[in-house]
Write an enzyme that holds these catalytic residues in place. Sequence first.
Site, PDB file in Angstrom:
ATOM      1  N   ASP A 182      -3.494  -2.329  -1.072  1.00 23.62           N
ATOM      2  CA  ASP A 182      -2.536  -2.367  -1.861  1.00 23.62           C
ATOM      3  C   ASP A 182      -1.453  -3.510  -1.562  1.00 23.62           C
ATOM      4  O   ASP A 182      -0.619  -3.108  -0.587  1.00 23.62           O
ATOM      5  CB  ASP A 182      -1.730  -1.050  -2.244  1.00 23.62           C
ATOM      6  N   ILE A 183      -1.616  -4.465  -2.151  1.00 25.92           N
ATOM      7  CA  ILE A 183      -0.970  -5.953  -1.829  1.00 25.92           C
ATOM      8  C   ILE A 183      -0.027  -6.194  -2.653  1.00 25.92           C
ATOM      9  O   ILE A 183      -0.453  -6.782  -3.677  1.00 25.92           O
ATOM     10  CB  ILE A 183      -1.826  -7.061  -1.177  1.00 25.92           C
ATOM     11  N   GLU A 184       1.378  -6.119  -2.464  1.00 25.17           N
ATOM     12  CA  GLU A 184       2.148  -6.418  -3.650  1.00 25.17           C
ATOM     13  C   GLU A 184       3.497  -7.560  -2.805  1.00 25.17           C
ATOM     14  O   GLU A 184       3.484  -7.578  -1.857  1.00 25.17           O
ATOM     15  CB  GLU A 184       2.909  -5.146  -4.008  1.00 25.17           C
ATOM     16  N   GLY A 185       4.318  -7.948  -3.898  1.00 25.23           N
ATOM     17  CA  GLY A 185       5.431  -8.427  -3.485  1.00 25.23           C
ATOM     18  C   GLY A 185       5.170  -9.826  -2.765  1.00 25.23           C
ATOM     19  O   GLY A 185       4.081 -10.533  -2.957  1.00 25.23           O
TER      20      GLY A 185
END
Length: 534
Positions: A182-185
């Site tokens: 989960d890769i965010e921001g």
Amino acid sequence: MSDRATPVAVRPDYDPLADPDWQEPEQPRSRLSWSRLTALVLVLGLIGAGGFYGFRYLRDTAGPTAKSWAVPYVDVTLTPTFQFQDPTANPANDVALGFVVADPKSACRPSWGGAYTLDGAGKQLELDRRIDQLRKAGGDITLSLGGLNNSELAVACTNQQQLTDAYRQLITRYDVKTLDLDIEGTAVADRASLERRVTAVATVQKERVKAGKKLTVWLTLPVSPAGLTDDGVGVVRGMLEGGVDLRGVNVMTMDYNNGDARPDMLALSLSALSGTHKQLTDLYLRLGTKLTSPQVWSRIGATPMIGQNDIDTERFTLDDAEGLARFAVDNGLGRVSMWSLNRDAQCRGTFANVVVHSNTCSGVDQEALAFSKVFAGLPGKAPGSDDRDSVEIPNRAATDDDPDTSPYPVWRMSAMYVAGYKVVWHGVVYEAKWANSGVDPSAAPAAGTQTAWSVIGPVSPVEKAPRPVPVITGVSKVWQPGRTYQRGTRVLYEGLPYEAKWNTTDEAPSTEFPIDADDPWKPLFTIPGEPKTN
């Protein structure tokens, strides 16, 4: 999977079609060559006005190639602890457990939410035991790394070897078969961390293959109604070029913030999915692989935020969920998740015309687990909740519980158990849902009723008896038979401190836990399994 020692640099902003010096890398003959791709583009350009855009979205009427798989997220560290292993609390067979991040005290050490080490989660949250119980009942976990909060391992840990070791530790400890990144921001555009992550994942995936254990990898990325961001497409490309055998891309169909006063969340979500489909079709073509439309759909997942989203005007309703489920089945969407099982209940109290943002309720009118039940019915799930209900640990009725090898007190018929108390019975750990006495944890509840106990999981053969922890020091007098003790007197019995609740003569302190309310001696120690009191 690639054997390259150094991963290809991830360049989300780079478009090879716009670069006159770019050349297609040599590919196996079975793949679509660049010359054939160009010819096909020209043909399609003559057929319709769609041009290359139409070609990217190549249609195939053969029907779905996959049965949608339901795998809802669970926030592992959120209080109260969600009992994902209990089929009465979780209609889904599989769950995605989030989130593993970098330990704030040691950047290359994995932790759960920055709050628990792996061992700490095993002891304080019973995480390992609950995973074991879920698997014994026919389900499994997806391990999710990253999320919006805290620091993802690849971002915080700049040492490649230590990062790879951290991934290896996680996959080995939890015997992971499916990994969710989960890769965010800002992490989506952090090229250095993207390269480190690719190298680490490709390495451990290759190791699992050599060991005869497959490791499936999903990317979870933010999305807009138009599809993935440019950076998001770059993340996918970097994984593919870096040698990761990528199962699919799961897009977070939530928080669009498009300015609509009453946004249609289902329409926005389907638009986002269609945009992602076009992007992935194009990406695979650029890398020399032609996929049909159903093949691309099978590589896409959707994760809505059920109920009230972070944007005040956005609410994903049960009708939206049913629409998404129908779309998933019709198109063969590879995966449908939701954020989160912890939130799948109506908020308590009266919240008329008030936006409710909560980690433990949805903020919309619903029955408990209503969203979960919609998605749990997807055809690609593992054996369903009915099968899980019927699963029993073999020969548990014949298991004699040894206090010396039980991690919590052995259940007693006469004891009064408060909510949260943990016991061992027939080789299984249970936790009281509410205060009860005389209710056999292993007994099936009567029709139309609920059991007072949650199944946590099996007792490990290497576990030992709980070790009481004194809450005071300085007690030195040892209890002796035949003596009268005044109220408030403190004594030691079998090395543990007690205090007399009233005057008592010749009554030894109890060592059966929990100690009965009518026992004259109050323990001045805690026992593993007792719920914490404020």
